[in-house]
Design a protein around this motif. Structure first.
Motif, PDB file in Angstrom:
ATOM      1  N   ASN A  73       0.827  -1.222   0.000  1.00 23.11           N
ATOM      2  CA  ASN A  73       0.000   0.000   0.000  1.00 23.11           C
ATOM      3  C   ASN A  73       0.857   1.265   0.000  1.00 23.11           C
ATOM      4  N   ILE A  74       1.953   1.216  -0.731  1.00 23.43           N
ATOM      5  CA  ILE A  74       2.843   2.375  -0.871  1.00 23.43           C
ATOM      6  C   ILE A  74       2.539   3.052  -2.199  1.00 23.43           C
ATOM      7  N   ARG A  75       2.394   4.367  -2.173  1.00 22.30           N
ATOM      8  CA  ARG A  75       2.122   5.104  -3.414  1.00 22.30           C
ATOM      9  C   ARG A  75       3.421   5.237  -4.200  1.00 22.30           C
ATOM     10  N   THR A  76       3.362   4.880  -5.457  1.00 24.66           N
ATOM     11  CA  THR A  76       4.576   4.831  -6.279  1.00 24.66           C
ATOM     12  C   THR A  76       4.450   5.764  -7.477  1.00 24.66           C
ATOM     13  N   PHE A  77       5.534   6.468  -7.783  1.00 26.01           N
ATOM     14  CA  PHE A  77       5.565   7.436  -8.876  1.00 26.01           C
ATOM     15  C   PHE A  77       6.572   6.980  -9.931  1.00 26.01           C
ATOM     16  N   TYR A  78       6.127   6.997 -11.180  1.00 26.44           N
ATOM     17  CA  TYR A  78       7.032   6.769 -12.320  1.00 26.44           C
ATOM     18  C   TYR A  78       7.227   8.106 -13.023  1.00 26.44           C
ATOM     19  N   VAL A 142      10.328   5.801  -9.264  1.00 25.29           N
ATOM     20  CA  VAL A 142      11.035   5.161 -10.377  1.00 25.29           C
ATOM     21  C   VAL A 142      11.338   6.264 -11.387  1.00 25.29           C
ATOM     22  N   MET A 143      12.608   6.633 -11.506  1.00 26.47           N
ATOM     23  CA  MET A 143      12.987   7.730 -12.409  1.00 26.47           C
ATOM     24  C   MET A 143      13.636   7.142 -13.660  1.00 26.47           C
ATOM     25  N   GLN A 169      11.769   5.088  -1.565  1.00 29.83           N
ATOM     26  CA  GLN A 169      12.696   4.149  -2.197  1.00 29.83           C
ATOM     27  C   GLN A 169      12.903   4.606  -3.631  1.00 29.83           C
ATOM     28  N   PHE A 170      14.159   4.702  -4.074  1.00 29.46           N
ATOM     29  CA  PHE A 170      14.464   5.219  -5.409  1.00 29.46           C
ATOM     30  C   PHE A 170      14.962   4.109  -6.328  1.00 29.46           C
ATOM     31  N   ILE A 171      14.435   4.098  -7.538  1.00 29.83           N
ATOM     32  CA  ILE A 171      14.947   3.244  -8.612  1.00 29.83           C
ATOM     33  C   ILE A 171      15.313   4.181  -9.756  1.00 29.83           C
TER      34      ILE A 171
END
Length: 823
Positions: A73-78, A142-143, A169-171
């Motif tokens: 349930n973590i909001r993730t940004f691409y 996610v960059m 958390q960074f990818i």
């Protein structure tokens, strides 16, 4: 079954990895070792810096990252650098997770913005990070295409999230990162997470590189005959890409069956006049064109046809080097230098490898081919030397062809250096703006502490940091003196209540536009167009359009000056003062200077008076006519983007109490123009919400459903004829209405009167009569004669069914005559 349906109750990394791997296997995808390693690190909560070649499956790692984030349930940004790539990933993620779980924010469009997975441009995430800081609802970032970190104007947006989102958390992903040691150490220090660097020079599909001395046409024919298609031919100008695509029409690219498959996929896709018709011929022949000046729907069409394996050749600019996923076997460079907006220069190693990396399709090709064409003058000189070989006399007389003017020298050594070179190190491009300072202040809390952290703990050198601090202090002082921010006795800084919410995020000059509109009187005849001009002055300059307007204005001026007998030297001097139209320039300059004194954040912005929407509306032109009038076929995508920006600004910025009925009509008309020309983004979203819909391009809504906008378009079309008649442009009138003898009609009119009025009153509703029918509208435009007799009329019919088919009013002028005349 979507990935969302497979989410388990557990957060166990091994279970998650097994579930994701099983899903990939069902899709026929076997994970590479680098992908498996990266996915494991993401699943256990590490940051990941993924530097592997194009085609090695970084998108699959991003997909797994979103899956793992959703399980907790973590909001993730691409994030991606360009809107086209954001859009592509948005639709791909919708297919994988379901449309209800994916949102998109690009600044132009916002869809499902509360979703657990968000696709956005880097700037959107950076502004969110500035405004909310460590408490932002961002658990994973996610960059993609992280090498944009080094872009001079935009790199700040890739750096700010790293500084301001320590809980995320960074990818970070790119095929061309270079040495990333400092990023690994920096991420570990900021986030407290271990950071895995996964890099590999080994491509799933190896590349072979060649430098060839054959003419381009021969090179292409050789590649086609040896089954090396699909071929991506890289040009560095839009004109060269289209010219080369057209030149290839002489080659038979496809079989009959392949052409039938292309026609089937195209279906009822609507190609408009001009470039659209040219593209239709090209793609049906198996040839694509792809560059930033095209309409989005055309680029998307080329991408879909290429992804289906139906295009043998795509002639494009380097836009395809920025992550757009197309199946390409061979990349063919037509040169190794480009104009970067300032000067001609050689390609950087990073640019070369980004584009070359498009070659080779995993699962289809065992090798990818990268070919660089020698410069044309080198090829011709080599052919001449070969032809004269053995004849000393001919060799002595041989005059070698010189490179074209402005050519930046390159050859085989340049090619070999670029192939062997590692990508250049990424350098920080941090910068401070008024918007940045205000975003941080709007966060609340200890604004000085937040700003100090941002300015002293970025990736800049100590001397650069000092410069940023000085600028931030100057910005803050200016904001204080203008009353934009206040400071309480306990040192708390806040934005004053009067500041328009969200002003710094999208259109910083919108508040100025509102203030300037208040200077106008709705009773003035030009109020409608002046409001448009104020809004246009706050928009980014569409340079190609403005250059085309200026060129046309100079051409018309030269013709008039020659007719007036003005000598050459004087003509050249007078031409220096001719530019594109800038309505209200003096008024706006004075108003802006006054406004700037009390609103210092606009120091970062530039007011730029111009006339595109005003020019198109007052000229009564359709989109197609406007593009044709200024010769903008190669840049019609730019024209549409500008019109869409203007529509949004007019609709959202102009206060409701300032919108007269005529202005509301214009806004409605402009929105319909944009929708009818290209509603591809909205169409695809509708398809995702209604999976039963089939086809490449949902036909835009019937233009006749928006009666208000259609009336405006018809009125504009009739008044365009009035303006042309006033200028006695029989040639242009005859192009519009070949069945009308405009020469005779105007001779008869001007035998009665000296001129035709074209002012606001001449355009007013009293001079336009519309009789609406179910299938045909009958319209009458009354000409404004100098004696106000109003006895001359232009009559026309509007075919509603044909208008729906064409996406614009289909008008047939039936007469130009004196009221009551039978002739």
């Amino acid at each position: 079954m979507t990935l969302t349906d497979r989410l388990p109750d557990t957060h166990d990394p091994e279970v998650l990895l097994d579930l994701f791997s099983s899903w990939a296997n069902e899709k026929g995808i076997s994970l590479y070792p680098a992908q498996e390693e990266a996915l494991f690190e993401v699943a256990v909560g590490s940051n990941v810096i993924l530097s592997t070649p194009t085609g090695s499956g970084k998108s699959m790692v991003a997909l797994g990252a979103h899956f793992f984030a959703m399980s907790e349930n973590i909001r993730t940004f691409y994030t991606a650098p360009i809107k086209a790539l954001v859009s592509e990933k948005f639709f791909a993620l919708c297919a994988a997770f379901g449309p209800e779980n994916v949102g998109m924010m690009t600044g132009d469009a916002s869809v499902n913005s509360d979703a657990p997975i968000i696709c956005c441009t880097a700037e959107i995430l950076a502004n969110l990070a500035l405004r909310d800081g460590a408490e932002a609802d961002v658990g994973q970032v996610v960059m993609d295409e992280f090498h944009f970190y080094a872009e001079p104007d935009r790199g700040w947006a890739w750096q700010v999230p790293i500084i301001e989102l320590p809980k995320a958390q960074f990818i970070l992903m790119s095929a061309t990162l270079g040495d990333v040691t400092r990023f690994k150490e920096d991420l570990e220090r900021r986030t407290g997470r271990s950071t895995a660097v996964i890099s590999s020079g080994e491509r799933p599909v190896p590349l072979i590189h060649s430098y060839v001395m054959t003419p381009l046409h021969e090179t292409i024919e050789e590649l086609l005959s040896t089954k090396q298609a699909p071929i991506y031919i890289v040009h560095f100008t839009q004109a060269a890409a289209l010219e080369q695509a057209s030149a290839l029409m002489s080659i038979n690219m496809c079989t009959r069956a392949e052409k039938d498959a292309i026609a089937e996929l195209i279906g009822n896709f609507r190609f408009t006049a001009g470039f659209g018709k040219a593209l239709s011929r090209l793609v049906r022949h198996g040839i694509g064109v792809h560059h930033a000046g095209m309409l989005p729907k055309y680029r998307r069409l080329v991408e879909l046809l290429a992804q289906a394996g139906l295009l043998k050749v795509v002639c494009g600019t380097d836009t395809l080097g920025v992550g757009i996923n197309l199946p390409i076997r061979t990349v063919l460079f037509t040169g190794l230098n480009k104009f970067d907006g300032i000067r001609m220069r050689l390609l950087k190693a990073r640019e070369f490898h980004q584009i070359a990396g498009r070659a080779g399709r995993a699962g289809f090709d065992t090798l990818g081919t990268v070919i660089v064409q020698a410069p044309d003058h080198v090829i011709e000189n080599e052919k001449a030397v070969t032809k004269a070989a053995g004849d000393a006399k001919k060799l002595r007389k041989l005059v070698k062809k010189k490179p074209p003017e402005g050519f930046v020298g390159w050859g085989q050594p340049t090619f070999e250096r670029l192939v062997a070179a590692e990508p250049e190190p990424l350098t920080s491009s941090f910068k401070v703006s008024h918007a940045m300072v205000l975003n941080v202040i709007e966060r609340g809390g200890d604004a000085f502490g937040h700003m100090r952290h941002l300015l002293t703990d970025n990736h800049e050198s100590p001397s650069a940091r000092r410069g940023h601090i000085r600028r931030a202090i100057a910005i803050y002082r200016a904001l204080r003196s203008a009353g934009i921010v206040s400071q309480s006795e306990d040192g708390r800084v806040a934005v004053t209540d009067e500041l328009q919410l969200g002003f710094a995020l999208n259109q910083p000059l919108s508040p100025f536009a509102i203030a300037a509109i208040e200077l106008l009187s709705p009773q003035e005849p030009d109020y409608l167009l002046d409001v448009v001009s104020i809004i246009e002055s706050t928009l980014e300059d569409p340079r190609q359009i403005l250059y085309a307007q200026q060129d046309r204005a100079k051409g018309e001026a030269v013709a008039q000056m020659k007719a007036d007998g003005i000598e050459y030297e004087e003509r050249m001097a007078l031409l220096e003062n001719i530019t594109y139209p800038k309505p209200l320039a003096e008024l706006l300059e004075v108003a802006f200077e006054t406004y700037r004194q009390s609103h210092p954040w606009v120091e970062d912005q530039r007011l730029s008076p111009k006339s595109v929407v005003r020019d198109m509306y007052s000229g009564g032109m359709t989109f197609t006519e406007y593009v044709s009038f200024y010769g903008l076929a190669r840049s019609e995508g730019l024209v549409l983007r500008y019109l869409a920006d203007a529509y949004k600004a007019l609709k959202q910025t102009v206060p409701d109490d300032a919108k007269t009925e005529e202005l509301s009509d214009l806004i409605e008309w402009l929105g319909e123009v944009v929708r009818q020309v290209d509603s591809s983004l909205l169409d695809e979203w509708e398809q995702l919400q209604n999976p039963g819909e089939k086809g490449l391009d949902v036909t835009p809504p019937a233009i006749t459903r928006n009666v208000r906008a259609l009336r405006v378009q018809v009125r504009n079309a009739l008044f365009r004829r009035v303006e042309l008649a006033a200028r006695r442009r029989v040639d242009l009138l005859s192009q519009l209405d070949p069945d009308i003898d405009w020469a005779d009609a105007l001779d008869a009119y001007f035998a009665d009167y000296d001129e035709i009025g074209t002012d606001a009153a001449a355009r007013g509703p009293a001079m336009f009569v519309l009789e609406e029918g179910k299938e045909i509208w009958r319209v009458r435009q009354i000409l404004a004669d100098p004696e106000s007799n109003h006895d001359w009329n232009i009559g026309a019919e509007v075919d509603l069914a044909a208008s729906d088919e064409a996406g614009e009013a289909v008008i047939k002028v039936t007469y130009v005559q004196v009221m009551g005349s039978d002739s």
